[in-house]
Design an enzyme around this catalytic site. Structure first.
Site, PDB file in Angstrom:
ATOM      1  N   GLU A 145       0.832  -1.215   0.000  1.00  0.00           N
ATOM      2  CA  GLU A 145       0.000   0.000   0.000  1.00  0.00           C
ATOM      3  C   GLU A 145       0.870   1.270   0.000  1.00  0.00           C
ATOM      4  O   GLU A 145       0.673   2.180   0.798  1.00  0.00           O
ATOM      5  CB  GLU A 145      -0.948   0.006   1.201  1.00  0.00           C
ATOM      6  CG  GLU A 145      -1.918  -1.160   1.211  1.00  0.00           C
ATOM      7  CD  GLU A 145      -2.967  -1.062   2.323  1.00  0.00           C
ATOM      8  OE1 GLU A 145      -2.707  -0.377   3.335  1.00  0.00           O
ATOM      9  OE2 GLU A 145      -4.050  -1.651   2.161  1.00  0.00           O
ATOM     10  N   GLU A 147      -6.017  -8.325   0.345  1.00  0.00           N
ATOM     11  CA  GLU A 147      -6.438  -8.376   1.751  1.00  0.00           C
ATOM     12  C   GLU A 147      -7.927  -8.086   1.830  1.00  0.00           C
ATOM     13  O   GLU A 147      -8.418  -7.139   1.215  1.00  0.00           O
ATOM     14  CB  GLU A 147      -5.691  -7.332   2.601  1.00  0.00           C
ATOM     15  CG  GLU A 147      -4.204  -7.525   2.692  1.00  0.00           C
ATOM     16  CD  GLU A 147      -3.526  -6.419   3.503  1.00  0.00           C
ATOM     17  OE1 GLU A 147      -4.219  -5.742   4.301  1.00  0.00           O
ATOM     18  OE2 GLU A 147      -2.308  -6.225   3.336  1.00  0.00           O
TER      19      GLU A 147
END
Length: 470
Positions: free
Chosen positions: A104, A249
């Site tokens: 991220e 995720e």
């Protein structure tokens, strides 16, 4: 056999724990529960060695703090691939399929820290994989938060990449497309609920009955499909409508917040599994969905900057016990099964002395110290231990510190206010844990008793709150 089994379900295996389970135990846990894929956040040698010959597909990770080095040096990238990919594929029979470059990295809260290094690091890792002769088997990707795309209309069909990183995102997507790499995205309905008190709760789940979101011919009754399709539209809008997508995720925490509880977590994760096992996909992209649950096991050493829930994402507790029934469609039992042969420390706990007083100044200081170095995220409003009184809160804090420090006598010597007991102080949903035996890593690392330091001021404030509970 259900269509959705084509991809198989994956799990994120994080290791930010004071007492991690031995890697061999975790790999057995993965296999016994039918996980066919695992995603790592680094390239831990012991974890990869344990995954050898397991047949489990592996995504190895490169942490963000390595991106700058890899971006500026092809040699560094080649060295990383040789050590963390080639060796394990050739010598240990590890089925590595992806290298995740960063984690991220474009998250808005990073304030652009990795904007200039992610793409060059991605390119250099790809070059290193080609040079090592592994680029056909091992593909590159960048796990991205769903905040890299947005919708101008509030509907999926308005999806495009975030304005401030639009050109960079298109360049990365083109590179992934050219090299057979997938787009990896992390989608979290829980976070939407956590940051927005007006978020419609039922829209977060798959079995709710919210007001549907109508977007042309498509109708959305859950946030996941709408978010996923916003990405599909963003890819399509920029000429990459066929790029594979991996949900890197997705999950729901069980503690540390009012909405982080067992019931919601079971409802969300089972809803998601049922949703993808059907194999239908989303309104904009039919077919199986490739996904990794977040996460496999609780991690009690994770940063709680995002919230206390960060240490409670596991479908298993720190010691490998299932938190709730969950049918992954991959075991004969129809639910997840626990880790085997887990070794615990002795059945003893550290608690507040019966004759100690809550208003003793030593108590407040001791709780601040304990919570600053251990894990008190199960305490507070709406948590699993939220019903404890002030004395219970103190005992919980003491015990957490005691267990994290391997039950050393010195770790239960808070001045005249603590004692060791062999009577389990757990009550209701609140478990006073016993640590598992420390694991000694292959590099001689020991997990457990750590260096002592002063607790943070924020923890001290939290301690005062815990002592005012009646």
């Amino acid at each position: 056999m259900m269509v959705g089994r084509a991809y198989g379900i994956g799990a994120n295996w994080g290791t930010q724990a004071t007492h991690p389970l031995p890697p061999d135990t975790v790999v057995r846990l993965l296999r016994n529960n039918g996980f066919q894929k695992v995603k790592l956040f680094d390239a831990d040698y012991d974890a990869l060695r344990a995954l050898g010959k397991s047949g489990i597909e592996v995504m190895v990770g490169i942490p963000n703090d390595m991106l700058a080095t890899l971006a500026t040096s092809v040699k560094a990238a080649e060295k990383w691939v040789a050590k963390n990919v080639s060796t394990h594929v050739s010598n240990n029979n590890v089925n590595i399929r992806y290298v995740a470059v960063g984690n991220e990295p474009f998250l808005q809260t990073y304030n652009g820290s990795f904007l200039r290094t992610t793409y060059p690091a991605l390119q250099n890792i790809q070059s290193a994989l080609i040079k090592a002769g592994l680029s056909n088997q091992v593909k590159v990707t960048v796990p991205l938060n769903a905040d890299v795309y947005e919708s101008s209309s509030g509907l999926p069909s308005g999806g495009d990449f975030r304005a401030d990183i639009h050109d960079l995102m298109v360049a990365i997507v083109k590179f992934l497309s050219d090299n057979g790499g997938p787009f990896t995205v992390n989608i979290y309905p829980f976070i939407s609920l956590y940051i927005d008190s007006n978020f419609p709760v039922e829209y977060a789940f798959f079995d709710g009955n919210p007001s549907p979101l109508v977007d042309g011919k498509a109708t959305y009754s859950n946030m996941f499909d709408a978010n996923y399709d916003t990405l599909v539209w963003a890819l399509q809008r920029n000429g990459f409508e066929n790029l594979p997508i991996i949900v890197g995720e997705i999950g729901w925490p069980t503690d540390g917040d009012l909405n982080a509880n067992m019931n919601y977590a079971q409802r969300f994760n089972q809803g998601f599994m049922s949703h993808i096992l059907g194999g239908k996909g989303t309104p904009m992209r039919a077919g199986p969905i490739d996904a990794y649950l977040f996460s496999l096991i609780d991690e009690d050493a994770k940063s709680i900057d995002p919230g206390n829930f960060e240490r409670h994402w596991g479908i298993f507790t720190f010691d490998g016990r299932p938190k709730y029934q969950l049918n992954l469609g991959s075991t004969n039992s129809g639910t997840i099964v626990p880790a085997k042969n887990v070794e615990y420390l002795d059945k003893k706990w550290c608690v507040m002395r019966p004759n100690a007083r809550v208003d003793d100044p030593q108590v407040s200081e001791s709780v601040s110290y304990a919570c600053g170095l251990a894990d008190c995220t199960s305490l507070g409003y709406g948590t699993s231990c939220g019903n404890l009184d002030a004395r219970g809160n103190v005992s919980y804090a003491f015990n957490s510190y005691f267990q994290i420090n391997n039950q050393l006598d010195e770790a239960c010597k808070f001045p005249n206010v603590s004692m060791i007991t062999k009577t389990n102080p757990s009550v209701g949903s609140c478990r006073f844990e016993i640590s598992i035996k420390p694991y000694y890593g292959g590099a001689g690392r020991r997990f457990g008793f750590g260096c002592l330091q002063k607790p943070l001021g924020l923890i001290a404030t939290f301690a005062v709150f815990l002592l005012t509970v009646v």
